[in-house]
Design an enzyme around this catalytic site. Structure first.
Site, PDB file in Angstrom:
ATOM      1  N   HIS A 201       0.747  -1.758   0.302  1.00 52.18           N
ATOM      2  CA  HIS A 201      -0.241   0.025   0.185  1.00 52.18           C
ATOM      3  C   HIS A 201       0.852   1.195  -0.034  1.00 52.18           C
ATOM      4  CE1 HIS A 201       0.117   1.004   4.133  1.00 52.18           C
ATOM      5  NE2 HIS A 201       0.158   0.683   4.425  1.00 52.18           N
ATOM      6  N   CYS A 327       0.180  10.307  14.891  1.00 44.00           N
ATOM      7  CA  CYS A 327      -0.819  10.646  15.777  1.00 44.00           C
ATOM      8  C   CYS A 327      -1.662   8.973  15.777  1.00 44.00           C
ATOM      9  CB  CYS A 327      -1.492  11.889  15.884  1.00 44.00           C
ATOM     10  SG  CYS A 327      -3.462  11.704  14.720  1.00 44.00           S
TER      11      CYS A 327
HETATM   12  C1  LIG Z   1       4.879   1.569   6.759  1.00 41.22           C
HETATM   13  C2  LIG Z   1       5.889   1.758   7.077  1.00 41.22           C
HETATM   14  C3  LIG Z   1       5.648  -0.023   7.518  1.00 41.22           C
HETATM   15  C4  LIG Z   1       4.291  -0.640   8.282  1.00 41.22           C
HETATM   16  O1  LIG Z   1       3.575  -0.864   6.963  1.00 41.22           O
HETATM   17  P1  LIG Z   1       2.571  -1.553   6.609  1.00 41.22           P
HETATM   18  O2  LIG Z   1       2.260  -2.696   5.310  1.00 41.22           O
HETATM   19  O3  LIG Z   1       1.321  -0.455   7.037  1.00 41.22           O
HETATM   20  O4  LIG Z   1       2.199  -2.831   7.810  1.00 41.22           O
HETATM   21  C5  LIG Z   1       6.654  -0.600   7.402  1.00 41.22           C
HETATM   22  N1  LIG Z   1       8.246   0.114   7.635  1.00 41.22           N
HETATM   23  C6  LIG Z   1       8.231   1.664   6.856  1.00 41.22           C
HETATM   24  C7  LIG Z   1       9.336   2.079   6.560  1.00 41.22           C
HETATM   25  C8  LIG Z   1       6.577   1.899   6.696  1.00 41.22           C
HETATM   26  O5  LIG Z   1       6.993   3.154   5.782  1.00 41.22           O
END
Ligand SMILES: *Cc1c(COP(=O)(O)O)cnc(C)c1O
Length: 383
Positions: A201, A327
């Site tokens: 995502h 937040c």
């Molecule tokens: C968004 C993010 C995550 C977590 O990913 P999800 O798919 O939202 O669980 C982990 N590490 C970094 C650097 C992120 O930007």
């Protein structure tokens, strides 16, 4: 009212072609990839073809990819999974103080389990120093986990150098590459990395799906116990539509990487130039590294105001930006990343992350810069 989304580091709109791919799967297929009948075999083909596609684009073998429920699960699977496979080897882990909470909170959990964790500091640009990694190494070190690029300030880390250090000592190296994917060309084969986390995502794929790259020969004990899916490394029926959408998203991101880079850089430079025009050079500070950064993440402090006030005012103008970390329960916590960068208090408390992506235009930058100027003027007059 305008509606401008400048929070692509938090999540991104799903690309229409990824939606189409998912719709095709959701409306045309419903078998379980573990079943042996025609429906099952068809589901299995869908999952395999997405895996093949992603593996090719990331330069790894299909069986080196484990599909997960996203970046958080990939980070957790990498850290806990790899450690329990090396249980008696050592009890020391090196990470940085600017990791995503998916890594930091996993490490805090490990401390309770008797591991010793070194949380490396960063310089004022948000970069880990390779010599700090070297100095932190002990006979007992079993794992190093450092992110490819930071999600709050965009600073890119010296992954190759750290990886080579880890490799020369036979220490496992995990990299959270969630923000780097789609922004930096990634070749798993060419990088001295054992485990690498990805999420769909953040690259215009669906939420709730991701992958962990596990180099051949690295043993991973599963976190979820159950079926034999993902070569016994992650039990549970595959998120078939999500995986198909993820495959499409990686394909699109890879095909347009240069184009996207140029576009994000253009937006970034335009935005900075407009802010300079509207506010003057001395009214804002760019946080992060001057050259080693992801083009799509721009973290700026406006020391005249505070993060929460500016974010709320921007939201009222239809502009979605963010403080560094999401937040929790409506109250803004000061970002652990900016804190680790040892920024002055007024910089720390007035930082906003603008992150660009699909759909953003030069007009968005103009509108946003103008609104920021108007908001700051209004706040100034009020006080
Ligand atoms: C968004 C993010 C995550 C977590 O990913 P999800 O798919 O939202 O669980 C982990 N590490 C970094 C650097 C992120 O930007």
């Amino acid at each position: 009212m305008n509606s401008i989304y400048l929070d692509h580091a938090a999540s991104t709109p799903v690309h229409p072609e990824a939606v189409q791919e998912m719709m095709k799967v959701m409306t045309g297929q419903f078998g379980n990839a573990s079943s042996v009948h025609t429906f099952g075999r068809s589901a299995k083909r869908t999952v395999s073809s997405a895996r093949d596609r992603i593996a090719k684009l990331l330069s790894c073998q299909p069986d080196e990819l484990v599909f997960t429920a996203g970046g958080t699960e990939s980070d957790n699977l990498a850290i806990f999974g790899a450690l329990s496979a090396t249980e008696n080897a050592g009890k020391h882990i090196i990470t940085s103080s600017i990791e995503h909470h998916a890594v930091l909170h996993a490490c805090e959990e490990l401390e309770k389990m008797g591991y010793r964790i070194t949380y490396l500091p960063v310089d004022t640009t948000g970069r880990v120093r390779v010599e700090d990694v070297q100095n932190a190494l002990t006979e007992d070190t079993v794992l190093i986990s450092i992110m490819y690029a930071n999600n709050e300030v965009g600073t890119v880390q010296p992954i190759r150098e750290i990886g080579e250090l880890a490799k020369s000592r036979g220490i496992l190296f995990h990299v959270d590459a969630v923000q780097a994917l789609g922004a930096i060309p990634i070749s798993c084969r060419d990088l001295p990395v054992d485990l690498m986390s990805f999420s769909a995502h953040k690259i215009n794929g669906p939420q709730g799906v991701g992958a962990l790259y596990v180099r051949r020969g690295v043993y991973l004990s599963p976190r979820l116990h159950g079926g034999l899916q993902e070569k016994k490394r992650r039990a549970g029926t595959e998120n078939m539509a999500g995986i198909a959408g993820f495959g499409k998203a990686v394909e699109i991101a890879s095909a347009h990487l240069e184009e996207r880079r140029d576009h994000d850089l253009m937006l970034r430079q335009t935005f900075i130039r407009l802010l300079e025009q509207e506010l003057g050079q001395d009214s804002f500070i760019i946080n992060g590294h001057p050259s080693e950064f992801l083009p799509h993440i721009l973290n700026i402090s406006f020391p005249e105001t505070d993060t929460e006030t500016l974010l709320m005012n921007l939201d009222m103008e239809g502009i979605a930006a963010a403080s560094g970390s999401a937040c929790t329960s409506g109250s803004l916590e000061v970002s652990h990343v900016l804190q680790a960068m040892k920024l002055p208090q007024n910089v720390l408390h007035s930082a906003i992350r603008f992150s660009f992506g699909l759909g953003n235009t030069t007009e968005d930058m103009e509108y946003t810069a103008q609104k920021i100027a108007t908001i700051l003027r209004r706040l100034r007059n009020r006080s």
